[in-house]
Write an enzyme that holds these catalytic residues in place. Structure first.
Site, PDB file in Angstrom:
ATOM      1  N   GLU A   6     -26.461   8.992  79.751  1.00  0.00           N
ATOM      2  CA  GLU A   6     -27.569   9.334  78.853  1.00  0.00           C
ATOM      3  C   GLU A   6     -27.338  10.618  78.074  1.00  0.00           C
ATOM      4  OE1 GLU A   6     -31.072   9.002  81.403  1.00  0.00           O
ATOM      5  OE2 GLU A   6     -31.381   7.008  80.515  1.00  0.00           O
ATOM      6  N   ILE A  41     -32.519  17.967  86.835  1.00  0.00           N
ATOM      7  CA  ILE A  41     -33.962  18.148  86.649  1.00  0.00           C
ATOM      8  C   ILE A  41     -34.765  17.031  87.326  1.00  0.00           C
ATOM      9  CG2 ILE A  41     -34.270  16.883  84.475  1.00  0.00           C
ATOM     10  CD1 ILE A  41     -35.736  19.412  83.419  1.00  0.00           C
ATOM     11  N   HIS A  66     -20.477  15.113  82.364  1.00  0.00           N
ATOM     12  CA  HIS A  66     -21.060  15.721  83.560  1.00  0.00           C
ATOM     13  C   HIS A  66     -20.686  14.895  84.771  1.00  0.00           C
ATOM     14  CE1 HIS A  66     -23.941  13.113  81.520  1.00  0.00           C
ATOM     15  NE2 HIS A  66     -24.427  12.769  82.695  1.00  0.00           N
ATOM     16  N   HIS A  95     -21.964  14.150  88.548  1.00  0.00           N
ATOM     17  CA  HIS A  95     -23.080  14.277  89.495  1.00  0.00           C
ATOM     18  C   HIS A  95     -22.512  14.505  90.891  1.00  0.00           C
ATOM     19  CE1 HIS A  95     -26.230  12.292  86.842  1.00  0.00           C
ATOM     20  NE2 HIS A  95     -25.143  11.806  86.284  1.00  0.00           N
TER      21      HIS A  95
HETATM   22  P1  AMP Z   1     -26.385  10.433  83.011  1.00  0.00           P
HETATM   23  O1  AMP Z   1     -27.249   9.207  83.081  1.00  0.00           O
HETATM   24  O2  AMP Z   1     -25.169  10.335  83.884  1.00  0.00           O
HETATM   25  O3  AMP Z   1     -26.066  10.833  81.579  1.00  0.00           O
HETATM   26  O4  AMP Z   1     -27.221  11.602  83.670  1.00  0.00           O
HETATM   27  C1  AMP Z   1     -27.959  12.552  82.956  1.00  0.00           C
HETATM   28  C2  AMP Z   1     -28.653  13.421  83.966  1.00  0.00           C
HETATM   29  O5  AMP Z   1     -29.066  14.602  83.324  1.00  0.00           O
HETATM   30  C3  AMP Z   1     -29.886  12.785  84.600  1.00  0.00           C
HETATM   31  O6  AMP Z   1     -29.714  12.750  86.015  1.00  0.00           O
HETATM   32  C4  AMP Z   1     -31.021  13.725  84.180  1.00  0.00           C
HETATM   33  O7  AMP Z   1     -31.999  13.893  85.167  1.00  0.00           O
HETATM   34  C5  AMP Z   1     -30.271  15.019  83.908  1.00  0.00           C
HETATM   35  N1  AMP Z   1     -30.902  15.941  82.972  1.00  0.00           N
HETATM   36  C6  AMP Z   1     -31.359  15.660  81.725  1.00  0.00           C
HETATM   37  N2  AMP Z   1     -31.854  16.773  81.153  1.00  0.00           N
HETATM   38  C7  AMP Z   1     -31.677  17.778  82.038  1.00  0.00           C
HETATM   39  C8  AMP Z   1     -31.976  19.174  82.031  1.00  0.00           C
HETATM   40  N3  AMP Z   1     -32.565  19.768  80.990  1.00  0.00           N
HETATM   41  N4  AMP Z   1     -31.657  19.901  83.130  1.00  0.00           N
HETATM   42  C9  AMP Z   1     -31.074  19.311  84.197  1.00  0.00           C
HETATM   43  N5  AMP Z   1     -30.765  18.011  84.262  1.00  0.00           N
HETATM   44  C10 AMP Z   1     -31.068  17.243  83.195  1.00  0.00           C
END
Ligand code: AMP
Length: 126
Positions: free
Chosen positions: A105, A40, A110, A112
């Site tokens: 977070e 997002i 996940h 990336h």
């Molecule tokens: P991390 O810091 O590795 O946990 O990355 C979490 C990622 O999730 C971040 O890059 C956010 O931009 C992404 N994110 C959070 N909420 C959403 C959502 N609803 N749809 C798509 N990506 C999201």
């Protein structure tokens, strides 16, 4: 805020809601083991998240507890998404953040996928 990756899985996390279809996502790929969607807040021209369908907090949880079929299925899916997205020839980066120092977070594993431009050094220095 970074999460504690040693905590139990929380079914209220945002990626669990995406998997259940409770909140929308821009889907890229789906199979038995994995779901992929656009981040997002993209940090590169291509920024895709690939998540396992199983309930795993982090890479640590997944690598320790997932059955072999889920691990194989997920790893294959990550590679497939990168190929389908045209990332292999120009090159791309895979990243999985784990816990506090990793600045994770969202407490659902996940990976990336970043690409679409030269990505520079591996880590920022702040
Ligand atoms: P991390 O810091 O590795 O946990 O990355 C979490 C990622 O999730 C971040 O890059 C956010 O931009 C992404 N994110 C959070 N909420 C959403 C959502 N609803 N749809 C798509 N990506 C999201």
């Amino acid at each position: 805020m970074p999460i504690d990756a040693t905590l139990p899985y929380d079914d209220a996390n945002v990626f669990a809601k995406i998997l259940r279809g409770e909140i929308p996502s821009r889907k890229v790929y789906e199979d038995e083991f994995a779901f992929a969607f656009h981040d997002i807040t993209p940090q590169a021209p291509v920024h895709i998240l690939v998540i396992p369908k199983g309930r795993y907090v982090s890479w640590d949880d997944f690598s320790a507890h997932a059955p072999e079929a889920e691990i194989a299925g997920f790893v294959r899916a990550v590679g497939q998404v990168a190929r389908d997205s045209g990332l292999v020839e120009p090159g791309y980066r895979l990243l999985a953040n784990i816990g506090g120092h990793g600045h994770q977070e969202v407490p659902h594993l996940h990976v990336h996928l970043f690409g679409g431009r030269p990505l520079g050094p591996m880590l920022s220095h702040d």
